[in-house]
Design a protein around this motif. Structure first.
Motif, mmCIF file in Angstrom:
data_model
loop_
_atom_site.group_PDB
_atom_site.id
_atom_site.type_symbol
_atom_site.label_atom_id
_atom_site.label_comp_id
_atom_site.label_asym_id
_atom_site.label_seq_id
_atom_site.Cartn_x
_atom_site.Cartn_y
_atom_site.Cartn_z
ATOM 1 N N LYS A 12 9.039 -29.970 3.257
ATOM 2 C CA LYS A 12 9.011 -30.157 1.800
ATOM 3 C C LYS A 12 7.730 -30.869 1.364
ATOM 4 C CE LYS A 12 14.008 -30.005 1.181
ATOM 5 N NZ LYS A 12 15.232 -30.712 0.760
ATOM 6 N N THR A 13 7.259 -31.803 2.186
ATOM 7 C CA THR A 13 5.992 -32.476 1.893
ATOM 8 C C THR A 13 4.836 -31.483 1.933
ATOM 9 O OG1 THR A 13 6.821 -34.550 2.830
ATOM 10 C CG2 THR A 13 4.432 -34.312 2.624
ATOM 11 N N PHE A 14 4.848 -30.615 2.938
ATOM 12 C CA PHE A 14 3.821 -29.575 3.062
ATOM 13 C C PHE A 14 3.851 -28.628 1.858
ATOM 14 C CE2 PHE A 14 2.903 -25.168 4.255
ATOM 15 C CZ PHE A 14 1.587 -25.270 4.680
ATOM 16 N N ILE A 15 5.050 -28.189 1.483
ATOM 17 C CA ILE A 15 5.205 -27.270 0.348
ATOM 18 C C ILE A 15 4.751 -27.948 -0.945
ATOM 19 C CG2 ILE A 15 6.843 -25.934 -1.037
ATOM 20 C CD1 ILE A 15 6.464 -24.682 1.657
ATOM 21 N N GLN A 16 5.107 -29.210 -1.089
ATOM 22 C CA GLN A 16 4.716 -29.967 -2.285
ATOM 23 C C GLN A 16 3.192 -30.019 -2.422
ATOM 24 O OE1 GLN A 16 6.807 -32.067 -4.745
ATOM 25 N NE2 GLN A 16 4.849 -31.541 -5.672
ATOM 26 N N LYS A 17 2.510 -30.152 -1.290
ATOM 27 C CA LYS A 17 1.051 -30.244 -1.295
ATOM 28 C C LYS A 17 0.392 -28.875 -1.524
ATOM 29 C CE LYS A 17 -2.833 -31.826 1.571
ATOM 30 N NZ LYS A 17 -3.223 -32.413 2.881
ATOM 31 N N PRO A 24 2.760 -26.795 -5.125
ATOM 32 C CA PRO A 24 3.486 -27.787 -5.939
ATOM 33 C C PRO A 24 4.376 -27.165 -7.013
ATOM 34 C CG PRO A 24 1.131 -27.759 -6.463
ATOM 35 C CD PRO A 24 1.303 -26.958 -5.219
ATOM 36 N N GLN A 25 3.991 -25.993 -7.522
ATOM 37 C CA GLN A 25 4.788 -25.376 -8.585
ATOM 38 C C GLN A 25 6.123 -24.837 -8.083
ATOM 39 O OE1 GLN A 25 2.089 -24.260 -6.972
ATOM 40 N NE2 GLN A 25 1.371 -22.317 -7.820
ATOM 41 N N THR A 26 6.321 -24.820 -6.756
ATOM 42 C CA THR A 26 7.572 -24.284 -6.207
ATOM 43 C C THR A 26 8.596 -25.378 -5.914
ATOM 44 O OG1 THR A 26 6.917 -24.395 -3.868
ATOM 45 C CG2 THR A 26 6.238 -22.444 -5.126
ATOM 46 N N ILE A 27 8.249 -26.620 -6.175
ATOM 47 C CA ILE A 27 9.187 -27.729 -5.967
ATOM 48 C C ILE A 27 9.757 -28.162 -7.314
ATOM 49 C CG2 ILE A 27 9.464 -30.118 -5.185
ATOM 50 C CD1 ILE A 27 9.025 -28.326 -2.847
ATOM 51 N N VAL A 28 11.069 -28.095 -7.446
ATOM 52 C CA VAL A 28 11.756 -28.517 -8.672
ATOM 53 C C VAL A 28 12.879 -29.476 -8.277
ATOM 54 C CG1 VAL A 28 13.119 -27.789 -10.655
ATOM 55 C CG2 VAL A 28 11.228 -26.345 -9.842
ATOM 56 N N ASP A 29 12.837 -30.675 -8.827
ATOM 57 C CA ASP A 29 13.831 -31.716 -8.514
ATOM 58 C C ASP A 29 13.928 -31.965 -7.010
ATOM 59 O OD1 ASP A 29 14.444 -32.008 -11.225
ATOM 60 O OD2 ASP A 29 15.975 -30.447 -11.146
ATOM 61 N N GLY A 30 12.772 -31.935 -6.367
ATOM 62 C CA GLY A 30 12.725 -32.258 -4.947
ATOM 63 C C GLY A 30 13.155 -31.143 -4.009
ATOM 64 N N GLU A 74 7.101 -15.245 -4.511
ATOM 65 C CA GLU A 74 6.179 -14.587 -5.452
ATOM 66 C C GLU A 74 4.734 -14.971 -5.170
ATOM 67 O OE1 GLU A 74 7.624 -15.780 -9.251
ATOM 68 O OE2 GLU A 74 9.282 -14.340 -9.267
ATOM 69 N N ILE A 75 4.508 -16.245 -4.870
ATOM 70 C CA ILE A 75 3.143 -16.725 -4.614
ATOM 71 C C ILE A 75 2.580 -16.107 -3.338
ATOM 72 C CG2 ILE A 75 1.766 -18.744 -3.985
ATOM 73 C CD1 ILE A 75 3.532 -20.354 -5.916
ATOM 74 N N VAL A 76 3.337 -16.188 -2.241
ATOM 75 C CA VAL A 76 2.800 -15.710 -0.965
ATOM 76 C C VAL A 76 2.724 -14.185 -0.931
ATOM 77 C CG1 VAL A 76 3.560 -17.767 0.268
ATOM 78 C CG2 VAL A 76 5.053 -15.764 0.211
ATOM 79 N N LYS A 95 -0.099 -16.942 2.097
ATOM 80 C CA LYS A 95 0.934 -16.437 3.005
ATOM 81 C C LYS A 95 0.623 -16.831 4.440
ATOM 82 C CE LYS A 95 3.026 -12.131 4.655
ATOM 83 N NZ LYS A 95 2.963 -10.659 4.635
ATOM 84 N N MET A 96 -0.641 -16.695 4.813
ATOM 85 C CA MET A 96 -1.058 -17.047 6.174
ATOM 86 C C MET A 96 -0.886 -18.535 6.437
ATOM 87 S SD MET A 96 -2.127 -15.765 8.986
ATOM 88 C CE MET A 96 -2.763 -14.157 8.491
#
Length: 213
Positions: free
Chosen positions: A66-71, A74-80, A89-91, A98-99
């Motif tokens: 989750k820390t990695f994804i947040q960094k 960031p737009q894919t993290i909602v309420d933690g 959609e992004i990848v 994606k890579m």
């Protein structure tokens, strides 16, 4: 639990995926081919199955992920929590992103696999249920590869029915995978699933007789 016939033991711990000490059967297929049903039949027959998709889900639950994804996203993290629809959609639209994500996830798969193996209590052999067996060339690291096969038209029919989608989308989804015919040709063994559950169960019993004693 049964033993794997000697002719299907083709690796040693040093040449096998993640250096696992027992033989690994790599189970794959395509969307709508029936791989998940075969995995259920294996479990019912007391053959241990490690599910690659579940391992990935476990990795996504880690706080470090989750820390990695947040960094990185960031737009894919909602309420933690990770919103996977946004992440997909992004990848899907950014090969570099994606890579980055795949490298992160795959670097953590060995540990998750070994944790899953550790709770199996020294099985005679295991089955690794992995959709990308050939795409990731994991077939070179398992003792025997098995493809659950249904022709493309049957896959499309099942996908339309299962997901309630239109044919063009079903065809597009299949176009992003190695074709089922190619997987069939690359596999050591085939479980045919072209004509309903009773046929699949008969094919499964033939498969069991072929691999084990």
């Amino acid at each position: 639990m049964k033993n794997l016939k000697a002719k299907w033991i083709t690796k040693t711990p040093s040449t096998r995926l993640y250096n696992i000490p027992v033989p690994i059967i790599g189970l794959t297929g395509g969307i709508g081919s029936g791989k998940s049903t075969v995995a259920e039949l294996l479990t019912k027959n007391n053959i241990p199955v490690i599910d690659a998709d579940k391992l990935v889900k476990n990795i996504y639950k880690l706080s470090e992920t989750k820390t990695f994804i947040q960094k990185q996203f960031p737009q894919t993290i909602v309420d933690g929590e990770i919103v996977f629809k946004k992440l997909r959609e992004i990848v899907f639209n950014n090969e570099a992103k994606k890579m980055d994500l795949e490298v992160y996830i795959y670097a953590r798969l060995p540990e998750e696999f070994r944790k899953a193996y550790a709770v199996l209590n020294n099985p005679a052999f295991i089955v690794y249920d992995v959709p990308l067996l050939f795409e990731k060339k994991l077939n070179q690291l398992v003792d025997v590869s098995v493809c659950v096969y249904a022709p493309k038209e049957k896959q499309i029919e099942r996908l339309i029915l299962r997901d309630q989608i239109e044919r063009p989308l079903a065809e597009s989804i299949l176009a992003n995978q190695i074709s089922i015919e190619d997987k069939k040709n690359m596999a050591d063994l085939i479980i045919n699933n072209t004509d309903g559950l009773s046929m699949l169960e008969a094919e499964f019993q033939k498969f069991l007789a072929d691999i084990s004693n």
